[in-house]
Design a protein around this motif. Structure first.
Motif, PDB file in Angstrom:
ATOM      1  N   ARG A 182       2.715  -9.689  -1.403  1.00  0.00           N
ATOM      2  CA  ARG A 182       3.651 -10.442  -0.573  1.00  0.00           C
ATOM      3  C   ARG A 182       4.123 -11.726  -1.269  1.00  0.00           C
ATOM      4  NH1 ARG A 182       3.925  -8.941   4.607  1.00  0.00           N
ATOM      5  NH2 ARG A 182       3.919 -11.020   5.534  1.00  0.00           N
ATOM      6  N   SER A 183       3.212 -12.375  -1.999  1.00  0.00           N
ATOM      7  CA  SER A 183       3.591 -13.624  -2.674  1.00  0.00           C
ATOM      8  C   SER A 183       4.531 -13.354  -3.836  1.00  0.00           C
ATOM      9  CB  SER A 183       2.357 -14.364  -3.183  1.00  0.00           C
ATOM     10  OG  SER A 183       1.448 -14.536  -2.132  1.00  0.00           O
ATOM     11  N   ILE A 212      -3.482   8.136  -0.050  1.00  0.00           N
ATOM     12  CA  ILE A 212      -3.107   6.869  -0.684  1.00  0.00           C
ATOM     13  C   ILE A 212      -4.367   6.155  -1.172  1.00  0.00           C
ATOM     14  CG2 ILE A 212      -2.050   4.597  -0.283  1.00  0.00           C
ATOM     15  CD1 ILE A 212      -0.320   5.981   1.895  1.00  0.00           C
ATOM     16  N   PHE A 272      -2.193 -10.365  -0.513  1.00  0.00           N
ATOM     17  CA  PHE A 272      -1.665 -11.685  -0.883  1.00  0.00           C
ATOM     18  C   PHE A 272      -0.730 -11.608  -2.076  1.00  0.00           C
ATOM     19  CE2 PHE A 272      -4.833 -13.577   1.900  1.00  0.00           C
ATOM     20  CZ  PHE A 272      -4.187 -14.733   2.320  1.00  0.00           C
ATOM     21  N   ILE A 290       0.809  -1.218   0.000  1.00  0.00           N
ATOM     22  CA  ILE A 290       0.000   0.000   0.000  1.00  0.00           C
ATOM     23  C   ILE A 290       0.846   1.273   0.000  1.00  0.00           C
ATOM     24  CG2 ILE A 290      -1.686   1.359   1.314  1.00  0.00           C
ATOM     25  CD1 ILE A 290      -3.034  -1.271   2.010  1.00  0.00           C
ATOM     26  N   ARG A 291       1.653   1.475   1.028  1.00  0.00           N
ATOM     27  CA  ARG A 291       2.348   2.773   1.131  1.00  0.00           C
ATOM     28  C   ARG A 291       3.627   2.832   0.312  1.00  0.00           C
ATOM     29  NH1 ARG A 291       2.934   1.878   6.895  1.00  0.00           N
ATOM     30  NH2 ARG A 291       2.613  -0.183   6.009  1.00  0.00           N
ATOM     31  N   TYR A 292       4.328   1.733   0.236  1.00  0.00           N
ATOM     32  CA  TYR A 292       5.552   1.685  -0.564  1.00  0.00           C
ATOM     33  C   TYR A 292       5.806   0.226  -0.899  1.00  0.00           C
ATOM     34  CZ  TYR A 292       7.127   0.855   4.212  1.00  0.00           C
ATOM     35  OH  TYR A 292       7.232   0.391   5.488  1.00  0.00           O
ATOM     36  N   LEU A 326      -4.732  -7.659  -2.854  1.00  0.00           N
ATOM     37  CA  LEU A 326      -3.538  -6.810  -2.897  1.00  0.00           C
ATOM     38  C   LEU A 326      -2.494  -7.298  -1.884  1.00  0.00           C
ATOM     39  CD1 LEU A 326      -2.054  -4.227  -3.903  1.00  0.00           C
ATOM     40  CD2 LEU A 326      -3.160  -3.006  -2.040  1.00  0.00           C
ATOM     41  N   ARG A 328      -0.545 -13.802   5.081  1.00  0.00           N
ATOM     42  CA  ARG A 328      -1.001 -13.245   3.794  1.00  0.00           C
ATOM     43  C   ARG A 328      -0.019 -13.556   2.660  1.00  0.00           C
ATOM     44  NH1 ARG A 328      -4.980 -13.218   6.353  1.00  0.00           N
ATOM     45  NH2 ARG A 328      -6.426 -11.510   6.745  1.00  0.00           N
ATOM     46  N   ILE A 329       0.318 -14.840   2.558  1.00  0.00           N
ATOM     47  CA  ILE A 329       1.157 -15.292   1.438  1.00  0.00           C
ATOM     48  C   ILE A 329       0.432 -16.463   0.784  1.00  0.00           C
ATOM     49  CG2 ILE A 329       3.391 -16.284   0.752  1.00  0.00           C
ATOM     50  CD1 ILE A 329       4.635 -14.958   3.196  1.00  0.00           C
ATOM     51  N   ALA A 330       0.349 -16.450  -0.560  1.00  0.00           N
ATOM     52  CA  ALA A 330      -0.349 -17.522  -1.274  1.00  0.00           C
ATOM     53  C   ALA A 330       0.657 -18.548  -1.798  1.00  0.00           C
ATOM     54  CB  ALA A 330      -1.143 -16.930  -2.431  1.00  0.00           C
ATOM     55  N   TYR A 378       6.556  -3.167  -3.573  1.00  0.00           N
ATOM     56  CA  TYR A 378       5.952  -3.823  -4.730  1.00  0.00           C
ATOM     57  C   TYR A 378       4.422  -3.807  -4.660  1.00  0.00           C
ATOM     58  CZ  TYR A 378       4.705  -7.508  -7.980  1.00  0.00           C
ATOM     59  OH  TYR A 378       4.127  -8.215  -9.000  1.00  0.00           O
ATOM     60  N   ARG A 379       3.812  -3.445  -5.765  1.00  0.00           N
ATOM     61  CA  ARG A 379       2.349  -3.457  -5.837  1.00  0.00           C
ATOM     62  C   ARG A 379       1.935  -4.037  -7.181  1.00  0.00           C
ATOM     63  NH1 ARG A 379      -1.409   1.549  -3.924  1.00  0.00           N
ATOM     64  NH2 ARG A 379      -3.425   0.614  -4.266  1.00  0.00           N
ATOM     65  N   LYS A 417      -8.285  -6.800  -7.528  1.00  0.00           N
ATOM     66  CA  LYS A 417      -9.716  -6.478  -7.419  1.00  0.00           C
ATOM     67  C   LYS A 417     -10.097  -5.971  -6.021  1.00  0.00           C
ATOM     68  CE  LYS A 417     -10.912 -10.547  -9.528  1.00  0.00           C
ATOM     69  NZ  LYS A 417      -9.606 -10.883 -10.047  1.00  0.00           N
ATOM     70  N   ASN A 418      -9.421  -6.448  -5.015  1.00  0.00           N
ATOM     71  CA  ASN A 418      -9.789  -5.987  -3.669  1.00  0.00           C
ATOM     72  C   ASN A 418      -8.569  -5.978  -2.752  1.00  0.00           C
ATOM     73  OD1 ASN A 418      -9.459  -8.658  -2.497  1.00  0.00           O
ATOM     74  ND2 ASN A 418     -11.348  -9.189  -3.602  1.00  0.00           N
ATOM     75  N   LEU A 419      -8.763  -5.476  -1.554  1.00  0.00           N
ATOM     76  CA  LEU A 419      -7.646  -5.260  -0.646  1.00  0.00           C
ATOM     77  C   LEU A 419      -6.955  -6.568  -0.261  1.00  0.00           C
ATOM     78  CD1 LEU A 419      -6.267  -2.896   0.840  1.00  0.00           C
ATOM     79  CD2 LEU A 419      -7.689  -3.415   2.800  1.00  0.00           C
ATOM     80  N   GLU A 420      -7.770  -7.579   0.001  1.00  0.00           N
ATOM     81  CA  GLU A 420      -7.217  -8.876   0.387  1.00  0.00           C
ATOM     82  C   GLU A 420      -6.286  -9.422  -0.707  1.00  0.00           C
ATOM     83  OE1 GLU A 420      -8.506 -10.908   3.234  1.00  0.00           O
ATOM     84  OE2 GLU A 420      -8.892 -12.876   2.354  1.00  0.00           O
ATOM     85  N   SER A 459       6.829   7.690  -3.070  1.00  0.00           N
ATOM     86  CA  SER A 459       7.050   6.237  -3.137  1.00  0.00           C
ATOM     87  C   SER A 459       5.738   5.452  -3.238  1.00  0.00           C
ATOM     88  CB  SER A 459       7.797   5.756  -1.891  1.00  0.00           C
ATOM     89  OG  SER A 459       9.177   5.982  -2.041  1.00  0.00           O
ATOM     90  N   VAL A 460       4.620   6.146  -3.189  1.00  0.00           N
ATOM     91  CA  VAL A 460       3.324   5.457  -3.203  1.00  0.00           C
ATOM     92  C   VAL A 460       2.889   5.244  -4.653  1.00  0.00           C
ATOM     93  CG1 VAL A 460       0.900   5.638  -2.521  1.00  0.00           C
ATOM     94  CG2 VAL A 460       2.704   6.488  -1.007  1.00  0.00           C
ATOM     95  N   LYS A 461       2.506   4.023  -4.986  1.00  0.00           N
ATOM     96  CA  LYS A 461       2.187   3.709  -6.380  1.00  0.00           C
ATOM     97  C   LYS A 461       0.941   4.462  -6.864  1.00  0.00           C
ATOM     98  CE  LYS A 461       5.536   1.024  -7.428  1.00  0.00           C
ATOM     99  NZ  LYS A 461       5.919  -0.154  -6.698  1.00  0.00           N
ATOM    100  N   PRO A 494      -7.396  -0.480  -3.280  1.00  0.00           N
ATOM    101  CA  PRO A 494      -8.539  -1.092  -3.976  1.00  0.00           C
ATOM    102  C   PRO A 494      -9.731  -1.240  -3.031  1.00  0.00           C
ATOM    103  CG  PRO A 494      -6.631  -2.586  -3.912  1.00  0.00           C
ATOM    104  CD  PRO A 494      -6.287  -1.406  -3.100  1.00  0.00           C
ATOM    105  N   ASN A 495     -10.866  -1.670  -3.574  1.00  0.00           N
ATOM    106  CA  ASN A 495     -12.067  -1.873  -2.752  1.00  0.00           C
ATOM    107  C   ASN A 495     -11.774  -2.742  -1.553  1.00  0.00           C
ATOM    108  OD1 ASN A 495     -13.587  -0.450  -4.485  1.00  0.00           O
ATOM    109  ND2 ASN A 495     -14.401  -2.243  -5.585  1.00  0.00           N
ATOM    110  N   ILE A 496     -12.266  -2.331  -0.414  1.00  0.00           N
ATOM    111  CA  ILE A 496     -12.075  -3.133   0.786  1.00  0.00           C
ATOM    112  C   ILE A 496     -13.106  -4.253   0.815  1.00  0.00           C
ATOM    113  CG2 ILE A 496     -12.214  -3.080   3.306  1.00  0.00           C
ATOM    114  CD1 ILE A 496     -10.944  -0.286   3.109  1.00  0.00           C
TER     115      ILE A 496
END
Lengths: 489, 97
Positions: free
Chosen positions: A345-346, B90, A342, A325-327, A340, B18-20, A329-330, A335-338, B81-83, B93-95
């Motif tokens: 980080r993956s 900031i 996953f 989110i703030r800095y 984003l 939160r890692i797939a 890799y993005r 589609k949604n925050l979740e 630094s924010v994309k 995406p949709n929550i």
């Protein structure tokens, strides 16, 4: 001009006599980088333009306003943030990250008038011991390009060994300054926990991490630590204990020094050449008047499990901040925050980092917390107590820095005895928070061997004194390898 | 007691982190984590009764400073630094999916 093989004191003298300018020293460093970097690959970012502009300004500063490190070149490990210069941590996660402020250590080296040459390669988020876990490039050992420089501060050690930088900063969480220093034949200091501010260091394991200097001789190392150490109001874990001028400790006199050599440090799994070299080093210390005794460090063998649990636990928590989110890799098209979280980080973290985050998540989970995490913290108490007990009777503890010399690139060490021996040597020092220095003490088949000297909390001055006396009494001053021109030594 | 990690364990802990992982990756990580946890076997022989856990190397407590306003970082610099950002904020995406 070939200034890269000179010491800081020699260069300072030349600057003082106006025989050389900061600009010339800086240009010499970049010309050395141009010559050898293709082989060594220590730098992730080279800041040539900024450095040359800074050098021009520094040349106008009057002599009387200059300190002992003024105008001298330094490289910074890429997990220490630098305002306006990319700081990647060797990770795709931070590939484009440009910090908006300087770490305290960076501010302090700038205030000392040092010239930053750029950022140095490392294992991703400092997790590894070969620098092969960098997401970007493989750094090579300047003494033999088929071998690793060690890690995680592999770029910091290789840059200094090859003469690209006179000084570098590395970080040590479980041996990451000392082991690469040993592998590359340079001097590396892991200061007492809290001696150097961690403000602006991208955290791996906050109760273990320390920033430390790497140099080609003990005096240069002592000068750099004097410049970066000391309390910082931005890091409440930094100590307010006074910092001495460590150079004053370099008297050469170690008569009566009480040296403890733990049996565990020269046991099974330690290479015969390493043992022989360390034993010779002990004889040198003895000849200088030190009194050597063999001792036990009974809980050292539990250092590795305690370290892995604590370091991974802290890492899993520290690295939770990388959420896309703030800095950092993005990914595109989420589609949604979740998703984003996953996907960032993956896709952003490499395999070693993921493994340690998972293990830390496991260790901190409600089911395992008492049995795994708290147990590790209790074992940490015992290890720390072992050191405290020894320092009641002895001044320093001495042994090898690493069980072997550098490994071949791509060659994983599977021998359980070697792995075991390596874990005993460096990790307990971080768990106890005590300082330790690695100095070159020999070589085997052209690859350097390091002698580790461990001291009590805040005894850096004594470590420098012992390391310096040893260095002066032997021929193992680091020297500069002929990178890529056939290996020497 | 050391833990033999299964594929399902990996998915379970990876969800918190939160890692797939794909099925194949989860198998590989299960093996790597089991290997790493073997170290912990050594814990079994250490008696830690009456030993306090060590949480930090230095025993510094309650380090406080005066609460005085200081200069902070520039918002524009921080947003560099924010994309994705809009009007100084900031964008995420949709929550709610």
């Amino acid at each position: 001009m070939t200034l890269f093989s000179k010491t800081a004191t020699e260069l300072q003298q030349l600057l003082h006599n106006r025989e050389v300018s900061v600009k010339e020293i800086t240009e010499d460093a970049f010309s050395r980088i141009a010559d050898v970097e293709g082989n060594v690959q220590a730098f992730l970012t080279v800041t040539e333009q900024e450095a040359k502009a800074q050098a021009d300004q520094l040349d106008n500063v009057p002599l009387e306003q200059r300190g002992p490190l003024f105008g001298l070149p330094i490289g910074i490990k890429d997990n220490i943030i630098t305002k306006g210069t990319k700081t990647t941590c060797g990770s795709k996660m931070l590939e484009d990250f440009v910090p908006v402020y300087d770490a305290t250590v960076v501010e302090r080296v700038k205030n000392a008038g040092m010239v930053s040459l750029g950022k140095l390669n490392m294992d991703e988020f400092a997790m590894g011991s070969t620098t092969e876990h960098s997401a970007f490039q493989v750094t090579r050992n300047p003494w033999n390009l088929d071998y690793v420089p060690g890690g995680s501060s592999g770029g910091s050690a290789a840059a200094v060994a090859s003469g690209e930088a006179l000084f570098s900063l590395g970080t040590d969480t479980g041996g990451s300054v000392r082991q690469p220093a040993a592998f590359c034949g340079v001097v590396g200091m892991k200061p007492t926990y809290g001696r150097v501010s961690r403000y602006g260091l991208v955290a791996f394991a906050s109760s273990l991490d320390q920033i430390g200097p790497l140099t080609r001789n003990v005096e240069d190392n002592a000068m750099l630590l004097s410049a970066i150490a000391g309390n910082d109001q931005h890091d409440f874990s930094s100590s307010s204990k006074e910092v001495s001028d460590y150079r004053k400790a370099l008297t050469g006199d170690i008569k009566g020094l009480k040296v403890a050599v733990p049996k565990e440090f020269l046991g099974q799994g330690v290479d015969e050449a390493v043992k022989a070299s360390v034993r010779e080093a002990l004889q040198v210390l003895e000849s200088l008047g030190a009194v050597i005794e063999e001792v036990d460090l009974p809980h050292a063998k539990y250092g590795a499990p305690s370290y892995y649990v604590i370091a991974c636990g802290e890492a899993s928590s520290n690295l939770a901040r990388f959420d896309g989110i703030r800095y950092g890799y993005r990914p595109e098209g989420v589609k949604n925050l979740e998703e984003l979280y996953f996907r960032s980080r993956s896709e952003g973290f490499g395999p070693e980092v993921k493994k340690r985050i998972l293990y830390g998540t496991y260790a901190l989970s409600a089911n395992q917390y008492e049995e795994v995490y708290v147990k590790a913290q209790k074992v940490r108490s015992l290890i720390s107590q072992d050191f405290a007990d020894l320092f009641q009777k002895y001044d320093v503890i001495v042994g090898p820095t690493s069980a072997t010399t550098a490994y071949k690139l791509g060659e994983t060490i599977f021998d359980p005895l070697t792995l075991y021996a390596n874990d005993i040597l460096t990790v307990p020092v971080n768990l106890a928070g005590v300082p330790a220095i690695s100095v070159p003490c020999g070589a085997s088949e052209g690859l350097p061997i390091g002698l580790q000297i461990i001291g009590d909390h805040f005894d850096e001055g004594l470590l420098y004194k012992v390391a310096h006396a040893f260095e002066q009494a032997t021929d193992f001053k680091a020297g500069t390898p002929l990178v890529g021109e056939g290996q020497n030594r | 007691m050391t833990h033999q990690f299964t594929k399902d364990d990996v998915f379970y802990y990876a969800n918190f982190a939160r890692i797939a992982f794909s099925d194949d990756e989860a198998e590989q990580y299960a093996a790597m984590l089991s290997e790493l946890d073997k170290f912990a076997e050594r814990f079994e022989e250490v008696d830690t009764t009456h030993v306090e856990p060590m949480t930090h190397p230095l025993h510094q407590v309650n380090i406080l400073r005066e609460d005085v306003p200081t200069e902070i970082l520039d918002r524009g610099d921080m947003l560099a630094s924010v994309k994705e950002h809009e009007d100084g904020m900031i964008k995420v995406p949709n929550i709610l999916a």
